[in-house]
Design a protein around this motif. Structure first.
Motif, PDB file in Angstrom:
ATOM      1  N   CYS A  97       0.856  -1.180   0.000  1.00  6.90           N
ATOM      2  CA  CYS A  97       0.000   0.000   0.000  1.00  6.90           C
ATOM      3  C   CYS A  97       0.893   1.230   0.000  1.00  6.90           C
ATOM      4  O   CYS A  97       2.052   1.166   0.422  1.00  6.90           O
ATOM      5  CB  CYS A  97      -0.936   0.015   1.207  1.00  6.90           C
TER       6      CYS A  97
ATOM      7  N   GLY B 106      -9.441   5.498   1.281  1.00 13.95           N
ATOM      8  CA  GLY B 106      -8.461   4.643   1.944  1.00 13.95           C
ATOM      9  C   GLY B 106      -7.131   4.764   1.230  1.00 13.95           C
ATOM     10  O   GLY B 106      -6.880   5.732   0.501  1.00 13.95           O
TER      11      GLY B 106
ATOM     12  N   CYS C 287      -3.766   0.348  -2.764  1.00 14.53           N
ATOM     13  CA  CYS C 287      -3.339  -1.024  -2.452  1.00 14.53           C
ATOM     14  C   CYS C 287      -3.230  -1.871  -3.716  1.00 14.53           C
ATOM     15  O   CYS C 287      -4.112  -1.840  -4.576  1.00 14.53           O
ATOM     16  CB  CYS C 287      -4.320  -1.686  -1.484  1.00 14.53           C
TER      17      CYS C 287
ATOM     18  N   ALA D  91      -3.936   0.421   6.309  1.00 13.22           N
ATOM     19  CA  ALA D  91      -4.796   0.166   5.143  1.00 13.22           C
ATOM     20  C   ALA D  91      -6.010  -0.654   5.549  1.00 13.22           C
ATOM     21  O   ALA D  91      -7.144  -0.365   5.138  1.00 13.22           O
ATOM     22  CB  ALA D  91      -3.997  -0.551   4.056  1.00 13.22           C
TER      23      ALA D  91
ATOM     24  N   SER E 220     -10.133   0.267   5.551  1.00 16.04           N
ATOM     25  CA  SER E 220     -11.124  -0.625   4.934  1.00 16.04           C
ATOM     26  C   SER E 220     -12.177  -1.058   5.947  1.00 16.04           C
ATOM     27  O   SER E 220     -13.376  -1.090   5.645  1.00 16.04           O
ATOM     28  CB  SER E 220     -10.428  -1.851   4.342  1.00 16.04           C
TER      29      SER E 220
ATOM     30  N   VAL F  56     -10.856   1.403  -1.151  1.00 14.27           N
ATOM     31  CA  VAL F  56      -9.465   1.145  -1.502  1.00 14.27           C
ATOM     32  C   VAL F  56      -9.202   1.718  -2.885  1.00 14.27           C
ATOM     33  O   VAL F  56      -9.988   1.520  -3.812  1.00 14.27           O
ATOM     34  CB  VAL F  56      -9.163  -0.368  -1.500  1.00 14.27           C
TER      35      VAL F  56
ATOM     36  N   ASP G  16      -7.400   1.249  -6.029  1.00 14.72           N
ATOM     37  CA  ASP G  16      -6.616   0.222  -6.714  1.00 14.72           C
ATOM     38  C   ASP G  16      -5.562   0.866  -7.612  1.00 14.72           C
ATOM     39  O   ASP G  16      -5.628   2.047  -7.935  1.00 14.72           O
ATOM     40  CB  ASP G  16      -7.531  -0.706  -7.524  1.00 14.72           C
TER      41      ASP G  16
END
Length: 434
Positions: free
Chosen positions: A145, A307, A310, A370, A374, A380, A382
């Protein structure tokens, strides 16, 4: 002796050795720690992993007799190093193919890992890369992350609370407040946003993901067929970029050549914020135990539910052109790395988490951050940045444009950044898909 006869002798000797191993109960079925008669050459992508990788290679050789060579590419030079090494007679048997562009460029050099013992060790296939024919080209060996690492103690010393940073405006308040009082505090807000090869990826690769991610949410998932982008969220990218370069002890005009070691600035308590990821946890947390990771707050609506970014670009591939003995030796070594308690614990300490069933559990605080986001219902981000076309060329143009902007923060120079960011994507996608 002629070269042809020499090769024949080598082949005969190899066959005899393989038969001898089989007769003595030797195995090439893929179990970690079992001698296969081959050797391993690991071209390592991560400079911060070098010491651990060298130690593990030596340990594995001592335990199994299998020779393991580790070469680590300098930061920002992996592709050049890979090209050079693949041209050699003793090419890497284990190397990195970390994104869609890499699959296109290097997929033919990778063996299909489907059905191998290392595949059976996976706890998820979420980080695997496949080619258009479904070949398992490479598999993620760590999950990472990244975001904005913050020193909670320094923030408190400056009169703020890290818990109050929940969006761009609150981040801006803290950063500008620290910078305004840096002389009295003895530290500044952001570590240097260096633009040399060792550090520019932080903003041309990782931070660029905030623009791609939010654009992706509007238009659908990015993939290797994403031929153009709009740059809709470049103003948000600019928000965070301007905040970093203008609230640091290093003047923007001095960032082009780099050499300021932003990681050391943060570790030494000279900066409260630093763009990095979970791979730096072991080093940074040892120096600054209060370090926490914040999202890329940039002024997007609803970002209080953001967030961390990741995913992974760290995916192992096995050389399809290596001998069967070397391929098997490499797979055996991979299995040992992710299943041996001590070996996997050593990797976890450096990498944060291994997506393999028998690997040691993670102790990485940034990855725990992280998970906490969540668990609190935050989204998250991406890694849409994995689909940057012709990565090196695309990022090099961004570096050039950002350096011009750092020297003179004019609207015209920011327009040149937008051109490199948006038009550069289309240009490099077309070049990569001729």
């Amino acid at each position: 002796m002629s070269k042809k006869l020499s090769r024949l002798v080598v082949l005969v000797v190899t066959v005899v050795m393989a038969m001898s191993l089989a007769a003595c109960g030797g195995s090439s079925s893929g179990g970690g720690g079992e001698a296969s008669g081959g050797s391993v050459y690991w071209l390592n992508f991560k400079p911060e992993l070098d010491e651990t990788a060298q130690t593990l290679a030596k340990q594995y050789t001592e335990e199994t007799g299998t020779p393991v060579k580790v070469v680590t590419a300098a930061s920002g030079t992996y592709q050049q190093t890979l090209i050079a090494e693949m041209d050699k007679s003793e090419a890497p048997t284990l190397f990195i193919i970390g994104n869609a562009a890499g699959v296109k460029e290097w997929g033919d050099y990778a063996m299909d890992l489907k059905g191998t013992k290392i595949e059976s060790e996976l706890s998820t296939d979420a980080y695997n890369l496949y080619d258009a024919d479904g070949k398992l080209v490479s598999m993620g060996y760590c999950y990472e992350c990244y975001g904005i690492v913050a020193n909670a103690d320094l923030i408190k010393e400056a009169g703020y609370d890290i818990a109050d940073i929940k969006d761009f405006e609150s981040l801006k308040t803290v950063a500008e407040g620290i910078h305004a009082n840096a002389k009295d505090l003895g530290f500044d807000a952001f570590a240097a946003t260096d633009m040399d090869d060792a550090s520019s990826w932080r903003v041309t690769g990782h931070m660029a993901n905030l623009e791609y991610y939010y654009e992706e949410q509007d238009s659908g998932a990015f993939d290797e067929n994403t031929s153009e982008i709009t740059g809709k969220y470049l103003p948000n990218y600019k928000n965070l970029y301007d905040l970093m370069i203008n609230n640091s002890a290093v003047e923007p005009t001095k960032l082009a050549t780099g050499g300021h070691d932003p990681s050391a600035q943060f570790a030494d308590g000279k900066a409260a914020f630093f763009l990095t990821g979970s791979w730096d946890y072991a080093t940074l947390s040892a120096a600054q135990p209060s370090a926490k990771m914040l999202p890329y707050y940039c002024g997007v609506a609803g970002e209080e539910k953001a967030g961390l970014n990741c995913g992974t670009e760290n995916c192992w591939a096995v050389n399809a052109n290596a001998s069967e003995a070397d391929q098997q030796a490499t797979i055996d070594f991979m299995v040992w790395l992710v299943s041996n308690p001590d070996a996997s614990a050593a990797l976890v300490e450096q990498l944060g988490i291994l997506p393999y069933k028998n690997a040691a559990p993670s102790t990485n605080g940034f990855l725990n951050d992280a998970a906490a986001y969540s668990d609190a219902g935050c989204y998250v981000m991406d890694w849409a940045t994995n689909y940057q076309p012709n990565v090196d060329q695309y990022r090099a143009a961004l570096v050039s444009a950002l350096n011009a902007y750092n020297a003179d923060q004019s609207d015209a120079n920011w327009d040149a950044v937008k051109t490199a960011f948006v038009d550069g994507w289309a240009k490099q996608w077309a070049a990569a898909n001729k």
